[in-house]
Design a protein around this motif. Sequence first.
Motif, PDB file in Angstrom:
ATOM      1  N   ALA A   4       0.805  -1.216   0.000  1.00 10.73           N
ATOM      2  CA  ALA A   4       0.000   0.000   0.000  1.00 10.73           C
ATOM      3  C   ALA A   4       0.841   1.270   0.000  1.00 10.73           C
ATOM      4  CB  ALA A   4      -0.952   0.005   1.199  1.00 10.73           C
ATOM      5  N   LEU A   5       2.007   1.241  -0.634  1.00  9.88           N
ATOM      6  CA  LEU A   5       2.810   2.447  -0.742  1.00  9.88           C
ATOM      7  C   LEU A   5       2.496   3.165  -2.044  1.00  9.88           C
ATOM      8  CD1 LEU A   5       6.361   1.317   0.470  1.00  9.88           C
ATOM      9  CD2 LEU A   5       4.571   2.421   1.771  1.00  9.88           C
ATOM     10  N   GLN A 245      10.743   6.756   3.629  1.00  7.25           N
ATOM     11  CA  GLN A 245      10.871   8.175   3.954  1.00  7.25           C
ATOM     12  C   GLN A 245      10.036   9.043   3.020  1.00  7.25           C
ATOM     13  OE1 GLN A 245      12.130   9.112   6.670  1.00  7.25           O
ATOM     14  NE2 GLN A 245      13.286   7.290   7.255  1.00  7.25           N
ATOM     15  N   THR A 246       9.954   8.661   1.748  1.00  7.35           N
ATOM     16  CA  THR A 246       9.124   9.427   0.816  1.00  7.35           C
ATOM     17  C   THR A 246       7.649   9.276   1.164  1.00  7.35           C
ATOM     18  OG1 THR A 246      10.775   9.110  -0.934  1.00  7.35           O
ATOM     19  CG2 THR A 246       8.592   9.832  -1.614  1.00  7.35           C
ATOM     20  N   GLN A 247       7.238   8.046   1.500  1.00  9.38           N
ATOM     21  CA  GLN A 247       5.846   7.834   1.889  1.00  9.38           C
ATOM     22  C   GLN A 247       5.508   8.612   3.150  1.00  9.38           C
ATOM     23  OE1 GLN A 247       3.428   5.772   0.159  1.00  9.38           O
ATOM     24  NE2 GLN A 247       2.165   7.090   1.463  1.00  9.38           N
ATOM     25  N   ARG A 248       6.430   8.643   4.117  1.00  9.31           N
ATOM     26  CA  ARG A 248       6.194   9.408   5.345  1.00  9.31           C
ATOM     27  C   ARG A 248       6.011  10.887   5.037  1.00  9.31           C
ATOM     28  NH1 ARG A 248       4.261   8.536   9.732  1.00  9.31           N
ATOM     29  NH2 ARG A 248       5.687   9.899  10.868  1.00  9.31           N
ATOM     30  N   THR A 249       6.762  11.394   4.074  1.00  2.18           N
ATOM     31  CA  THR A 249       6.625  12.795   3.679  1.00  2.18           C
ATOM     32  C   THR A 249       5.244  13.042   3.077  1.00  2.18           C
ATOM     33  OG1 THR A 249       9.006  12.976   3.280  1.00  2.18           O
ATOM     34  CG2 THR A 249       7.600  14.630   2.247  1.00  2.18           C
ATOM     35  N   LEU A 250       4.792  12.121   2.220  1.00  7.20           N
ATOM     36  CA  LEU A 250       3.453  12.248   1.649  1.00  7.20           C
ATOM     37  C   LEU A 250       2.378  12.186   2.738  1.00  7.20           C
ATOM     38  CD1 LEU A 250       3.818   9.890  -1.465  1.00  7.20           C
ATOM     39  CD2 LEU A 250       3.790  12.390  -1.467  1.00  7.20           C
ATOM     40  N   ASN A 251       2.629  11.362   3.755  1.00 10.77           N
ATOM     41  CA  ASN A 251       1.644  11.198   4.828  1.00 10.77           C
ATOM     42  C   ASN A 251       1.540  12.423   5.733  1.00 10.77           C
ATOM     43  OD1 ASN A 251       1.405   8.611   3.854  1.00 10.77           O
ATOM     44  ND2 ASN A 251       2.375   7.614   5.599  1.00 10.77           N
ATOM     45  N   THR A 252       2.680  13.059   6.001  1.00 12.71           N
ATOM     46  CA  THR A 252       2.718  14.099   7.035  1.00 12.71           C
ATOM     47  C   THR A 252       2.445  15.502   6.507  1.00 12.71           C
ATOM     48  OG1 THR A 252       5.129  14.249   6.772  1.00 12.71           O
ATOM     49  CG2 THR A 252       4.294  12.799   8.505  1.00 12.71           C
TER      50      THR A 252
END
Length: 337
Positions: A4-5, A245-252
């Motif tokens: 689910a990324l 780290q890229t997904q975390r950026t999209l999430n936050t």
Amino acid sequence: MRVALDVKVKIDLTKPIGGIGLGIPLILEENATKDVAYTECKSLAEVITAGFADTTKVYKAANAMFMQDTPPEKIVVCATTNPTATWLNDAENVSKDWRQLVVVTNSETATAYSAIMNKVETLSNKMFFANLETDDSTSLTTTGINRTILFYCNATEEQPSPVSALVGATAGLDVGSFTYKNFPLKGIEPQVLTDLQISAIHEKGGFTFVTKAGDNVTTEGKTAGGEYIDIIDSKDYIINNLEYQTQRTLNTMKKIPYDDTGIAILESVAVNVMRDAYNKGIIATNTDGSAAYTVDYAKREDTEASDRAVRKYVGGQFAFALAGAVHEVEITGEIII
């Protein structure tokens, strides 16, 4: 889990001609008399609680992992009444966070290594650590197999899975800080082999465990297909970290605009991942002392309107030079009279 990324990272390994720990160890008992649930364990006591007595092969494999000087923080134990290949065909099983697979069996019929090797080769971020007897004459096709390690080390009653020591000693270490060659292991006996026998094992895509200069260490550190294991680890580490780290950026962030400012945010994530890999010793140092990597994210004007319409950015690129390691040394000297 790597599901689910919204981010996908691909790396092509280019070689010149001639030229957080990472995941959790899994001990899988196949063809078991009963299923035992996938259970994370931080101690041998928890292995027993999970359903494996101290007389079982799973427990003894776990003991080999935990007794090493640099053991993993935790391992996973599991038992299936099915063959390993069937267990690996279940998407739910392979989506879990395990990485290093060790298989034990109490059945007379074990899954052929070739079936496990071929399946694991199709999986992201998974490795199969196989144990073979030093006189095993099984013919395995190893071309292109870079997610299987063939460890030729004779099993004993006390340690039916010597490869577990190799997994336990390495799984908890930082990627980039070690290679698998000349690695000391505890709890298993060094094999008594001639140079010719060791070479034969290497030619089959495996390596073994012997005494060198008074130390008991591994003889090589390559996958069955001939790639260095630490290169596969490094590749997986960078892919995992950049995706995460890229997904975390999209999430936050409430919104990353599809302009040069937003693209710069994504690019800074990649730069940070490269710096982290450099600091861990994965990426080489240039002759001028700089880190040997580049990151280049295309500006908005260089992207396609069709991609912008569906809010998909495909312009991120990076490259790096692996630091590598010294595995052999040749020294030339002179005597002057």
